[in-house]
Design a protein around this motif. Structure first.
Motif, PDB file in Angstrom:
ATOM      1  N   LEU A 181       0.829  -1.206   0.000  1.00  0.00           N
ATOM      2  CA  LEU A 181       0.000   0.000   0.000  1.00  0.00           C
ATOM      3  C   LEU A 181       0.866   1.261   0.000  1.00  0.00           C
ATOM      4  O   LEU A 181       0.561   2.239  -0.685  1.00  0.00           O
ATOM      5  CB  LEU A 181      -0.950  -0.016   1.199  1.00  0.00           C
ATOM      6  N   THR A 182       1.981   1.218   0.709  1.00  0.00           N
ATOM      7  CA  THR A 182       2.906   2.353   0.723  1.00  0.00           C
ATOM      8  C   THR A 182       3.456   2.615  -0.677  1.00  0.00           C
ATOM      9  O   THR A 182       3.520   3.769  -1.120  1.00  0.00           O
ATOM     10  CB  THR A 182       4.062   2.106   1.715  1.00  0.00           C
ATOM     11  N   GLN A 183       3.839   1.565  -1.385  1.00  0.00           N
ATOM     12  CA  GLN A 183       4.366   1.727  -2.755  1.00  0.00           C
ATOM     13  C   GLN A 183       3.311   2.297  -3.693  1.00  0.00           C
ATOM     14  O   GLN A 183       3.616   3.120  -4.552  1.00  0.00           O
ATOM     15  CB  GLN A 183       4.898   0.399  -3.292  1.00  0.00           C
ATOM     16  N   LEU A 184       2.079   1.870  -3.520  1.00  0.00           N
ATOM     17  CA  LEU A 184       1.001   2.413  -4.340  1.00  0.00           C
ATOM     18  C   LEU A 184       0.852   3.914  -4.088  1.00  0.00           C
ATOM     19  O   LEU A 184       0.723   4.701  -5.027  1.00  0.00           O
ATOM     20  CB  LEU A 184      -0.312   1.691  -4.041  1.00  0.00           C
TER      21      LEU A 184
ATOM     22  N   MET B 106       1.366   6.917  -6.884  1.00  0.00           N
ATOM     23  CA  MET B 106       0.186   7.634  -7.391  1.00  0.00           C
ATOM     24  C   MET B 106       0.003   9.036  -6.839  1.00  0.00           C
ATOM     25  O   MET B 106      -0.708   9.839  -7.451  1.00  0.00           O
ATOM     26  CB  MET B 106      -1.092   6.839  -7.066  1.00  0.00           C
ATOM     27  N   VAL B 107       0.579   9.318  -5.689  1.00  0.00           N
ATOM     28  CA  VAL B 107       0.222  10.559  -4.994  1.00  0.00           C
ATOM     29  C   VAL B 107       1.325  11.600  -5.134  1.00  0.00           C
ATOM     30  O   VAL B 107       2.437  11.415  -4.637  1.00  0.00           O
ATOM     31  CB  VAL B 107      -0.085  10.292  -3.504  1.00  0.00           C
ATOM     32  N   ASP B 108       0.999  12.677  -5.829  1.00  0.00           N
ATOM     33  CA  ASP B 108       1.924  13.795  -6.018  1.00  0.00           C
ATOM     34  C   ASP B 108       1.620  14.839  -4.943  1.00  0.00           C
ATOM     35  O   ASP B 108       0.929  15.832  -5.190  1.00  0.00           O
ATOM     36  CB  ASP B 108       1.750  14.377  -7.426  1.00  0.00           C
ATOM     37  N   TRP B 109       2.121  14.588  -3.758  1.00  0.00           N
ATOM     38  CA  TRP B 109       1.845  15.428  -2.592  1.00  0.00           C
ATOM     39  C   TRP B 109       2.941  15.132  -1.584  1.00  0.00           C
ATOM     40  O   TRP B 109       3.424  14.001  -1.504  1.00  0.00           O
ATOM     41  CB  TRP B 109       0.473  15.050  -2.026  1.00  0.00           C
ATOM     42  N   GLU B 110       3.319  16.102  -0.785  1.00  0.00           N
ATOM     43  CA  GLU B 110       4.348  15.843   0.229  1.00  0.00           C
ATOM     44  C   GLU B 110       3.792  14.909   1.303  1.00  0.00           C
ATOM     45  O   GLU B 110       2.723  15.149   1.864  1.00  0.00           O
ATOM     46  CB  GLU B 110       4.804  17.143   0.888  1.00  0.00           C
ATOM     47  N   ILE B 111       4.547  13.844   1.554  1.00  0.00           N
ATOM     48  CA  ILE B 111       4.136  12.847   2.538  1.00  0.00           C
ATOM     49  C   ILE B 111       5.352  12.420   3.350  1.00  0.00           C
ATOM     50  O   ILE B 111       6.423  12.186   2.799  1.00  0.00           O
ATOM     51  CB  ILE B 111       3.510  11.609   1.855  1.00  0.00           C
ATOM     52  N   GLU B 112       5.173  12.299   4.659  1.00  0.00           N
ATOM     53  CA  GLU B 112       6.177  11.680   5.527  1.00  0.00           C
ATOM     54  C   GLU B 112       5.833  10.203   5.656  1.00  0.00           C
ATOM     55  O   GLU B 112       4.660   9.853   5.853  1.00  0.00           O
ATOM     56  CB  GLU B 112       6.131  12.286   6.933  1.00  0.00           C
ATOM     57  N   TYR B 113       6.853   9.360   5.546  1.00  0.00           N
ATOM     58  CA  TYR B 113       6.693   7.926   5.733  1.00  0.00           C
ATOM     59  C   TYR B 113       7.448   7.552   7.004  1.00  0.00           C
ATOM     60  O   TYR B 113       8.673   7.666   7.056  1.00  0.00           O
ATOM     61  CB  TYR B 113       7.236   7.163   4.522  1.00  0.00           C
TER      62      TYR B 113
ATOM     63  N   ALA C 231      -6.908  18.043  -7.593  1.00  0.00           N
ATOM     64  CA  ALA C 231      -6.743  17.264  -6.369  1.00  0.00           C
ATOM     65  C   ALA C 231      -5.814  16.069  -6.576  1.00  0.00           C
ATOM     66  O   ALA C 231      -5.876  15.398  -7.612  1.00  0.00           O
ATOM     67  CB  ALA C 231      -8.099  16.771  -5.881  1.00  0.00           C
ATOM     68  N   PRO C 232      -4.947  15.794  -5.606  1.00  0.00           N
ATOM     69  CA  PRO C 232      -4.149  14.568  -5.659  1.00  0.00           C
ATOM     70  C   PRO C 232      -5.046  13.357  -5.380  1.00  0.00           C
ATOM     71  O   PRO C 232      -6.224  13.513  -5.028  1.00  0.00           O
ATOM     72  CB  PRO C 232      -3.112  14.769  -4.545  1.00  0.00           C
ATOM     73  N   HIS C 233      -4.494  12.168  -5.512  1.00  0.00           N
ATOM     74  CA  HIS C 233      -5.289  10.954  -5.306  1.00  0.00           C
ATOM     75  C   HIS C 233      -5.491  10.619  -3.828  1.00  0.00           C
ATOM     76  O   HIS C 233      -6.338   9.789  -3.491  1.00  0.00           O
ATOM     77  CB  HIS C 233      -4.650   9.767  -6.024  1.00  0.00           C
ATOM     78  N   LEU C 234      -4.714  11.261  -2.958  1.00  0.00           N
ATOM     79  CA  LEU C 234      -4.853  11.060  -1.521  1.00  0.00           C
ATOM     80  C   LEU C 234      -4.476  12.368  -0.835  1.00  0.00           C
ATOM     81  O   LEU C 234      -3.422  12.932  -1.132  1.00  0.00           O
ATOM     82  CB  LEU C 234      -3.936   9.930  -1.047  1.00  0.00           C
ATOM     83  N   PHE C 235      -5.326  12.860   0.055  1.00  0.00           N
ATOM     84  CA  PHE C 235      -5.033  14.134   0.697  1.00  0.00           C
ATOM     85  C   PHE C 235      -5.859  14.297   1.969  1.00  0.00           C
ATOM     86  O   PHE C 235      -6.799  13.545   2.232  1.00  0.00           O
ATOM     87  CB  PHE C 235      -5.310  15.305  -0.261  1.00  0.00           C
ATOM     88  N   ARG C 236      -5.461  15.298   2.746  1.00  0.00           N
ATOM     89  CA  ARG C 236      -6.237  15.733   3.904  1.00  0.00           C
ATOM     90  C   ARG C 236      -7.112  16.918   3.466  1.00  0.00           C
ATOM     91  O   ARG C 236      -6.787  17.608   2.503  1.00  0.00           O
ATOM     92  CB  ARG C 236      -5.309  16.213   5.022  1.00  0.00           C
TER      93      ARG C 236
ATOM     94  N   GLU D 125     -11.366   7.948  -6.461  1.00  0.00           N
ATOM     95  CA  GLU D 125     -11.886   6.693  -6.990  1.00  0.00           C
ATOM     96  C   GLU D 125     -10.772   5.917  -7.688  1.00  0.00           C
ATOM     97  O   GLU D 125     -10.667   4.692  -7.553  1.00  0.00           O
ATOM     98  CB  GLU D 125     -13.032   6.992  -7.958  1.00  0.00           C
ATOM     99  N   ALA D 126      -9.910   6.619  -8.415  1.00  0.00           N
ATOM    100  CA  ALA D 126      -8.807   5.963  -9.128  1.00  0.00           C
ATOM    101  C   ALA D 126      -7.852   5.282  -8.146  1.00  0.00           C
ATOM    102  O   ALA D 126      -7.362   4.179  -8.404  1.00  0.00           O
ATOM    103  CB  ALA D 126      -8.052   6.981  -9.983  1.00  0.00           C
ATOM    104  N   PHE D 127      -7.588   5.931  -7.023  1.00  0.00           N
ATOM    105  CA  PHE D 127      -6.707   5.337  -6.017  1.00  0.00           C
ATOM    106  C   PHE D 127      -7.331   4.072  -5.423  1.00  0.00           C
ATOM    107  O   PHE D 127      -6.670   3.040  -5.297  1.00  0.00           O
ATOM    108  CB  PHE D 127      -6.397   6.343  -4.909  1.00  0.00           C
TER     109      PHE D 127
END
Length: 194
Positions: free
Chosen positions: A78-81, A85-92, A152-157, A169-171
């Motif tokens: 799920l992390t790799q997905l 797919m997500v063009d947004w700053e994310i901390e892992y 909008a990115p595929h995942l966001f707050r 939906e695509a995500f």
């Protein structure tokens, strides 16, 4: 495109599933950063450990770990997905998951912390009020403005409600294609602002 509100509790009907109701002890005073999309940086320990819930005795691991802390807790698939797919700053933020006896259950999971929030609400249709920290409360329901979603990115707050995560939906279709079927989400209403 449709957008969905992620349910961080996961599948609450399956008591065999692993569940988390704590953060690492070391971040107690900084947990709000994970809740509202602020950077943890060096406040998140390199050797972070999180125990399985004492209230729910399940141990089965799936791609998304349900939790009561409102966190996105994901395995490598799920992390790799998300990374792809997500063009947004994310901390892992990796951590070690401890079983009910305090032993290592898994070292594969990460807390996914999208930084910041995306302005996507139709505030009039959503209702509610903003507090002194620009956070929404007493809303009827979250209603998105389709015009604001064009970039909008595929995942966001959500801006003004950053403790919520939204997936496109695509995500979710990509999750399904990979066999990741335990990320539950409810469709959000969309209504153009007048």
């Amino acid at each position: 495109m449709e957008y969905y509100l992620i349910d961080c509790l996961g599948d609450s009907n399956n008591l065999d599933l692993a569940f988390i109701d704590e953060d690492p002890d070391e971040i107690a005073e900084f947990g709000f950063r994970l809740t509202f999309g602020e950077r943890m940086g060096d406040k998140f320990p390199e050797d972070a450990k999180i125990p399985l819930s004492e209230k729910q005795k399940g141990i089965q691991l799936l791609p998304f770990l349900g939790n009561s802390k409102r966190r996105l807790i994901c395995n490598p698939d799920l992390t790799q997905l998300i990374k792809g797919m997500v063009d947004w700053e994310i901390e892992y933020l990796p951590f070690t998951l401890l079983n009910h006896r305090g032993r290592v259950h898994s070292a594969d999971y990460q807390i996914i912390n999208p930084i910041g929030a995306f302005d996507c609400l139709n505030m009039k249709a959503t209702g509610g009020q903003l507090d002194d920290q620009d956070r929404l409360y007493c809303e009827d329901e979250l209603v998105l403005d389709p015009k604001k979603l064009e970039q909008a990115p595929h995942l966001f707050r959500i801006k003004h409600a950053a403790h919520n995560y939204v997936a496109s939906e695509a995500f979710l279709d990509a999750c399904d294609d990979r066999g990741i079927r335990n990320l539950f989400a409810d469709e959000l209403e969309q209504q153009p602002a007048s």
